[in-house]
Design a protein around this motif. Structure first.
Motif, short mmCIF file in Angstrom:
data_model
loop_
_atom_site.label_atom_id
_atom_site.label_comp_id
_atom_site.label_asym_id
_atom_site.label_seq_id
_atom_site.Cartn_x
_atom_site.Cartn_y
_atom_site.Cartn_z
N ALA A 35 0.83 -1.21 0.00
CA ALA A 35 0.00 0.00 0.00
C ALA A 35 0.86 1.25 0.00
CB ALA A 35 -0.91 0.00 1.23
N TRP A 36 0.24 2.32 -0.44
CA TRP A 36 0.83 3.65 -0.36
C TRP A 36 -0.04 4.50 0.57
CZ3 TRP A 36 5.47 5.11 -2.31
CH2 TRP A 36 6.06 4.31 -3.29
N PHE A 37 0.63 5.19 1.48
CA PHE A 37 -0.01 6.16 2.36
C PHE A 37 0.67 7.51 2.13
CE2 PHE A 37 -2.70 3.90 5.49
CZ PHE A 37 -2.45 2.59 5.11
N ARG A 38 0.03 8.55 2.60
CA ARG A 38 0.66 9.86 2.57
C ARG A 38 0.29 10.64 3.82
NH1 ARG A 38 -2.73 12.62 -2.47
NH2 ARG A 38 -4.75 12.82 -1.39
N GLN A 39 1.19 11.55 4.16
CA GLN A 39 0.95 12.38 5.35
C GLN A 39 1.37 13.80 5.05
OE1 GLN A 39 2.77 10.91 8.96
NE2 GLN A 39 1.35 12.11 10.22
N ALA A 40 0.39 14.70 5.08
CA ALA A 40 0.65 16.12 4.89
C ALA A 40 0.93 16.75 6.26
CB ALA A 40 -0.54 16.79 4.23
N PRO A 41 1.61 17.89 6.29
CA PRO A 41 1.92 18.54 7.57
C PRO A 41 0.66 18.80 8.38
CG PRO A 41 3.17 19.55 5.81
CD PRO A 41 2.23 18.61 5.16
N GLY A 42 0.69 18.39 9.64
CA GLY A 42 -0.43 18.63 10.53
C GLY A 42 -1.62 17.71 10.32
N LYS A 43 -1.47 16.72 9.46
CA LYS A 43 -2.59 15.81 9.18
C LYS A 43 -2.21 14.37 9.50
CE LYS A 43 -4.88 18.58 5.63
NZ LYS A 43 -5.50 18.55 4.29
N GLU A 44 -3.25 13.55 9.61
CA GLU A 44 -3.04 12.13 9.85
C GLU A 44 -2.51 11.46 8.58
OE1 GLU A 44 -3.85 12.10 13.72
OE2 GLU A 44 -3.67 10.18 12.66
N ARG A 45 -1.79 10.37 8.79
CA ARG A 45 -1.36 9.57 7.65
C ARG A 45 -2.59 8.89 7.04
NH1 ARG A 45 4.03 6.02 8.29
NH2 ARG A 45 4.59 8.10 9.11
N GLU A 46 -2.75 9.02 5.74
CA GLU A 46 -3.95 8.51 5.08
C GLU A 46 -3.62 7.53 3.97
OE1 GLU A 46 -6.24 11.55 3.16
OE2 GLU A 46 -4.59 12.18 1.86
N PHE A 47 -4.54 6.61 3.76
CA PHE A 47 -4.41 5.59 2.71
C PHE A 47 -4.58 6.25 1.35
CE2 PHE A 47 -4.79 1.36 1.03
CZ PHE A 47 -5.75 1.41 0.02
N VAL A 48 -3.68 5.90 0.44
CA VAL A 48 -3.77 6.39 -0.93
C VAL A 48 -4.30 5.28 -1.84
CG1 VAL A 48 -2.45 7.21 -2.93
CG2 VAL A 48 -1.91 8.06 -0.62
N GLY A 49 -3.69 4.12 -1.73
CA GLY A 49 -4.12 2.98 -2.54
C GLY A 49 -3.27 1.77 -2.21
N GLY A 50 -3.69 0.62 -2.74
CA GLY A 50 -2.95 -0.59 -2.47
C GLY A 50 -3.14 -1.61 -3.58
N ILE A 51 -2.24 -2.57 -3.59
CA ILE A 51 -2.31 -3.65 -4.59
C ILE A 51 -2.06 -4.97 -3.89
CG2 ILE A 51 0.14 -3.33 -5.22
CD1 ILE A 51 -0.73 -4.10 -8.12
N MET A 52 -2.93 -5.92 -4.16
CA MET A 52 -2.80 -7.23 -3.56
C MET A 52 -1.84 -8.11 -4.35
SD MET A 52 -4.04 -7.85 -0.72
CE MET A 52 -3.76 -9.63 -0.87
N TRP A 53 -1.46 -9.22 -3.78
CA TRP A 53 -0.56 -10.14 -4.48
C TRP A 53 -1.21 -10.63 -5.77
CZ3 TRP A 53 -2.54 -14.94 -5.42
CH2 TRP A 53 -3.62 -15.34 -4.64
N SER A 54 -2.55 -10.64 -5.79
CA SER A 54 -3.27 -11.10 -6.98
C SER A 54 -3.30 -10.04 -8.08
CB SER A 54 -4.72 -11.44 -6.60
OG SER A 54 -5.35 -10.29 -6.07
N GLY A 55 -2.92 -8.82 -7.74
CA GLY A 55 -2.96 -7.73 -8.71
C GLY A 55 -4.14 -6.81 -8.54
N GLY A 56 -5.09 -7.17 -7.71
CA GLY A 56 -6.23 -6.30 -7.45
C GLY A 56 -5.81 -5.03 -6.75
N THR A 57 -6.46 -3.94 -7.11
CA THR A 57 -6.10 -2.65 -6.55
C THR A 57 -7.29 -1.94 -5.93
OG1 THR A 57 -6.45 -1.58 -8.71
CG2 THR A 57 -4.19 -2.26 -8.17
N SER A 58 -7.00 -1.03 -5.04
CA SER A 58 -8.02 -0.15 -4.49
C SER A 58 -7.38 1.21 -4.25
CB SER A 58 -8.61 -0.71 -3.20
OG SER A 58 -7.64 -0.76 -2.18
N TYR A 59 -8.21 2.25 -4.34
CA TYR A 59 -7.72 3.62 -4.20
C TYR A 59 -8.68 4.45 -3.37
CZ TYR A 59 -4.92 2.28 -8.27
OH TYR A 59 -4.07 1.64 -9.13
#
Length: 121
Positions: A35-59
């Motif tokens: 998965a990819w997460f991101r964190q902007a200054p002063g904000k919580e770390r948030e989910f950006v997207g992810g990819i499973m071993w099967s290749g399935g993705t979510s954003y």
């Protein structure tokens, strides 16, 4: 023990593109979700997207249609292609690994050190 290392961040103008890489070492990620997460200054770390071993993705909705996650098992590397970047995409971007993709950060055992992405208006 798995080690993750992100690269590819930088400064880009709004509307531009960047491709982030996350290289894994120590063990294969073939049976893991990445998965990819991101964190902007002063904000919580948030989910950006992810990819499973099967290749399935979510954003997360904010990046759908603009960001694409892919994986190269031979290179043990995951990529985040970011197009049409906006100033609100400015953040430190992290990759993470877990048995399943989850939007909550607590399930991820392995994390990279992060790479800064700055989008100017």
């Amino acid at each position: 023990q798995m080690r993750l290392e992100e690269s590819g961040g930088g400064l880009v103008q709004a509307g531009g593109s960047l491709r982030l890489s996350c290289a894994a070492s120590g063990r294969t990620f073939d049976n893991l979700g990445m998965a990819w997460f991101r964190q902007a200054p002063g904000k919580e770390r948030e989910f950006v997207g992810g990819i499973m071993w099967s290749g399935g993705t979510s954003y997360t909705d904010a990046v759908k249609g603009r960001f694409t996650i892919s994986r190269d098992s031979a290179a043990n590397t995951v990529y985040l292609q970011m197009n049409n970047l906006k100033p609100e995409d400015t953040a430190v971007y992290y990759c993470a690994a877990a048995p399943l993709i989850d939007r909550g950060k607590d399930v991820y055992r392995y994390w990279g050190q992060g790479t800064q992405v700055t989008v100017s208006s």
